[in-house]
Design a protein around this motif. Sequence first.
Motif: not given
Length: 313
Positions: A72-87, A93-99, A128-131
């Motif tokens: 993804g490329n939307d920071p807010a959406q990324f944080l929501i998904l990453a934190h759901a995974l942490l919970d 988590v890993n960010w895909n910059l390769g597909c 990064l400051p919020h992750l």
Amino acid sequence: MNLNQHKIYLAPLRGVTDSIFRNVFEHYFGNFDFLLTPFIPTVKGTIVNPSHIRDVLPEQNDCTRVIPQIIGNDPAQFLILAHALLDRGYQTVNWNLGCPSPQIVRKMRGSGLLPHYDTIKWFLDSVLPHLRCPLSLKVRLGYETEQDLLKLMPLFNEYPLQEITVHARTGVQMYNGVVKLDEFQKCSSLSNHRIIYNGDIVSLSFFETLTERFQSVNGWMIGRGVVANPFLLGAIRTGTHKRDVARLHAFHNDIYKLNREILFGPAHLLGKMKELWSYLAQSFPEKPKLLKNILKVTRVDQYERLMGEVFGE
Ligand SMILES: Cc1cc2nc3c(=O)[nH]c(=O)nc-3n(C[C@H](O)[C@H](O)[C@H](O)COP(=O)(O)O)c2cc1C
């Protein structure tokens, strides 16, 4: 070579290395040090539906070794998904910059982001400051040229990233052509982060060539090579290689049975198994027509009969 210091990662192959594959593989062929999941796209909204992250639910994943990958490329959406995974118990988590898929690249995601230095900087500054966990990256050398990663590596040095996996191809190469080892060397030498090599590790001898050449690298990510030859992981760990068709048989049967329970309709099930066989058929060099015959199958009973012949049931 002291293999204890080397970490072996399973590469994500969307459509192949799902939780069924990961668990059945490890049951028969040994554990990876880490396993990266196929990408999970960011979603709109503030709630992550469990069905969206079904493949990474902790019931069927060892959250200490499995690393969920987000695209993804939307920071807010990324944080929501990453934190759901942490919970749910994940630690990173890993960010895909390769597909390289055109639909993804068009939306400026995956390797489509690599030429956009400022967008990547903005994304990392925003996330990064919020992750609440470490972030790793999986990148290619660039979209069209390795100039992208040569520019990005000094930028990445400014952030506390966990590690960076580099698939030694450009996006436009897709999965074709040869891996660009000189370019990998140039890019990785610019990084202060731990670098993991990825691309075309399909044999013990190529693995040894790479470890010899890239002495500062001690993380290796393997995808198609272990699906084509599941004994490759053990070969890398022990230095010896032995094919055991009975084990391949049991591995195949477990994957087949577990997919049959969750995939509705023969087309889905056969599609899934054909995708697996598009790699696994390489484990049967003595049956050169095997893949062609499997791809022709249209009914489950035909498939099961063919498997009976393949494995000598
Ligand atoms: C069918 C397929 C699906 C893939 N899905 C993903 C994915 O979801 N996320 C990702 O980072 N890379 C993905 N990749 C790239 C692989 O993880 C890996 O970088 C690439 O195949 C090179 O490594 P290998 O030669 O060891 O397979 C995919 C590759 C293939 C062929």
